[in-house]
Design a protein around this motif. Structure first.
Motif, PDB file in Angstrom:
ATOM      1  N   ILE A  31       0.853  -1.065   0.057  1.00 19.56           N
ATOM      2  CA  ILE A  31      -0.108   0.025  -0.090  1.00 19.56           C
ATOM      3  C   ILE A  31       0.793   1.281  -0.063  1.00 19.56           C
ATOM      4  O   ILE A  31       0.634   2.370  -0.756  1.00 19.56           O
TER       5      ILE A  31
ATOM      6  N   ARG B 224      -6.813   4.953   6.202  1.00 20.16           N
ATOM      7  CA  ARG B 224      -6.622   4.191   4.696  1.00 20.16           C
ATOM      8  C   ARG B 224      -7.586   3.154   4.408  1.00 20.16           C
ATOM      9  O   ARG B 224      -7.561   2.293   5.584  1.00 20.16           O
ATOM     10  N   GLY B 226      -8.616  -0.283   2.177  1.00 19.68           N
ATOM     11  CA  GLY B 226      -8.354  -1.245   0.809  1.00 19.68           C
ATOM     12  C   GLY B 226      -9.928  -1.068   0.388  1.00 19.68           C
ATOM     13  O   GLY B 226     -10.933  -1.407   0.814  1.00 19.68           O
ATOM     14  N   TYR B 256      -7.331   2.665  -1.649  1.00 19.86           N
ATOM     15  CA  TYR B 256      -6.306   2.104  -2.521  1.00 19.86           C
ATOM     16  C   TYR B 256      -7.317   0.854  -3.079  1.00 19.86           C
ATOM     17  O   TYR B 256      -7.903  -0.058  -2.304  1.00 19.86           O
ATOM     18  N   TYR B 271      -2.319  -6.328   4.414  1.00 12.68           N
ATOM     19  CA  TYR B 271      -1.978  -5.055   3.634  1.00 12.68           C
ATOM     20  C   TYR B 271      -2.312  -3.909   4.681  1.00 12.68           C
ATOM     21  O   TYR B 271      -3.109  -4.063   5.369  1.00 12.68           O
ATOM     22  N   VAL B 273      -3.904  -1.435   5.533  1.00 12.24           N
ATOM     23  CA  VAL B 273      -4.978  -0.510   5.631  1.00 12.24           C
ATOM     24  C   VAL B 273      -5.509  -0.564   6.937  1.00 12.24           C
ATOM     25  O   VAL B 273      -5.296  -1.669   7.817  1.00 12.24           O
TER      26      VAL B 273
END
Lengths: 330, 330
Positions: A31, B224, B226, B256, B271, B273
């Motif tokens: 990310i 953040r 995903g 993202y 990830y 996020v």
């Protein structure tokens, strides 16, 4: 990693969207990297959130360009919409090689993976300076660099097997050197540049060969086989799968094609077959066999199970550039 | 199952190859069925060994025709290379409906899934004979039959909500009636034709709403996100995903895009996020939330988390035929 180069390429091509693919080990950075690319290139990034195992494995993405990080390309696939961004590791001290010297008999076949391929000249120099002749095998069309190993293609070892007395693999893990140990008769020494551990692959080779023999024996009575085919661009071997099906039928058995993208035990549990033959990634049968509740063979191992071939010197199933990729994505 | 009809279709079309897709619950029969089709139609069959969740989820297969078993088509997708072979269940005794009668207040909205859709007239007759007015909601373009529910589309309930006083769902499990309970204010009674169990969805609705509220609250501070996008033909909502991305940016957050085919926790772990927004199958966030280590919201829930909308009457994220599918496969 040449991120500047990648961003320049995005600008040159006028990309509005980019797809990003990472090996599993880089998920933590994915990310952050997407954020940096979006910010610096002023475009929309899309992370491919499916596991990627190599350059054999580039999915379709609705983007102008795909960037696959951490792998070298497979040149013969000639993918114009994919940019391979290698993630080389910095060269550490070469002192870890000292413990390999008593175990190596020259000429030595030098092998590594893409992460360390930039070290090759230094590694070679070190060994030569200590009196060893070094040979670096040329790649076939599936491999980007001389001396580079893939799990599915050990051409850079096989093509020099007759010219060397031992192989030296520099890198982490057993996965890559195991392929060499299984497909050649020369001693294979692995040296880990981070832990300093040096080991001979002979014991692991022996263990794995016993496992393969057991799997072949278990499958020799199987009536019904599931023939696994993956749609992944560099793993798609439908022609081979159809040959396997015909072979089974000629031996009074049955084979059923199982088409999948990602090969995993949870997706195969419950199918009423006695065994599997895997035409996708050639290492799944060898390295992941314990995860599957039925024997899984490579196509070459199947020939032994059906007594079309003798159990002689082990033949690793490989996907090399003599295997022509599909004209378009399956 | 009209297997004769399917085989006739294969002959009519001159197919040499057929792809077969089964819901997970039919994995045990998959190979037997492949064997029968190969034998009777004289062609090569290929089983899709990836999980299929519905007619939204037909993969590419290198075959002349794909047969998806167990689901009805989504008419608006208009897939010419796919034949949907429904697997209706035989009508059992309708005595199990007796226990629903005290709980139902007419008019009753009658709902079921494709497995039992052939029972609709009999079910309706039973209820009418016992003094209840029955209304069967018309489908939208994503749904094949009046009264049929999908996890992602409860149009056949919503469109008659004002006209009924209660809903009766006939079928197994909570998955389908839960969608109705979440998106309407009427009482939802579920009757299982095999166990005879009759239950009111009110408690489950309450539990799930609390879970959704907790997920929304947890995600309200997330910086953040995903944004999950699936390439599956009937789940691909890239336009919505890009809107979500813009919405997040307008609120000083970041989103993202994460592109995948199969959405599963093992593919999302790691990830960096704080939360996920899922534009793929709308039920994953609701039904599978416990499997994910970060909060997962639907796009509508995100609007509440960002305080663009109030937490009022719950709005189920649905994919209906007003969502235009992609012109070609992603």
């Amino acid at each position: 990693m040449d991120l500047d180069g990648a961003i320049a390429e995005l600008r040159t091509r006028g990309c509005k969207t980019v797809g990003l693919q990472y090996p599993d080990g880089m998920r933590l950075q994915a990310i952050d990297l997407a954020e940096e690319i979006e910010r610096r290139a002023g475009i929309t990034a899309m992370v491919s959130a499916e596991p990627t195992f190599g350059a054999c494995d580039v999915p379709r993405m609705p983007v102008d360009l795909i960037i696959q990080i951490g792998h070298a390309p497979m040149p013969y696939l000639n993918l114009r919409d994919v940019l391979f961004l290698e993630a080389p590791m910095a060269l550490p001290s070469l002192d870890f090689l000292e413990d390999t010297l008593p175990l190596l008999e020259g000429p030595v076949g030098l092998l590594t993976t893409v992460q360390h391929i930039s070290w090759l000249d230094d590694l070679q120099e070190y060994l030569i300076a200590r009196g060893l002749e070094v040979i670096v095998g040329e790649p076939d069309g599936r491999i980007a660099y001389a001396g580079q190993l893939l799990g599915c293609d050990v051409h850079t070892a096989r093509c020099v097997e007759q010219d060397v007395n031992s192989f030296l693999y520099v890198g982490t893990g057993d996965f890559h050197p195991l392929g060499v140990a299984l497909s050649t008769d020369k001693r294979v020494i692995a040296a880990d540049p981070f832990t300093g551990e040096v080991r001979d692959l002979a014991n692991l080779k022996d263990t794995v060969l016993r496992q393969r023999f057991a799997a072949i024996t278990a499958a020799s009575d199987a009536r019904r086989f599931g023939i696994i085919v993956s749609r992944k661009l560099g793993q798609y071997r439908m022609g081979l799968a159809l040959e396997v099906k015909r072979l089974l039928e000629s031996e009074g058995r049955k084979g059923y094609l199982l088409l999948m993208d990602f090969v995993g035990p949870e997706f195969l549990r419950g199918y009423r077959v006695d065994a599997f033959v895997n035409t996708a990634c050639p290492r799944i049968a060898i390295d992941d066999s314990a995860q599957y509740d039925k024997p899984m063979l490579t196509p070459k191992e199947l020939e032994i199970a059906l007594e079309r071939k003798e159990w002689g010197r082990y033949e690793l199933d490989e996907i090399t550039s003599s295997h022509a990729p599909p004209a378009s994505r399956a």
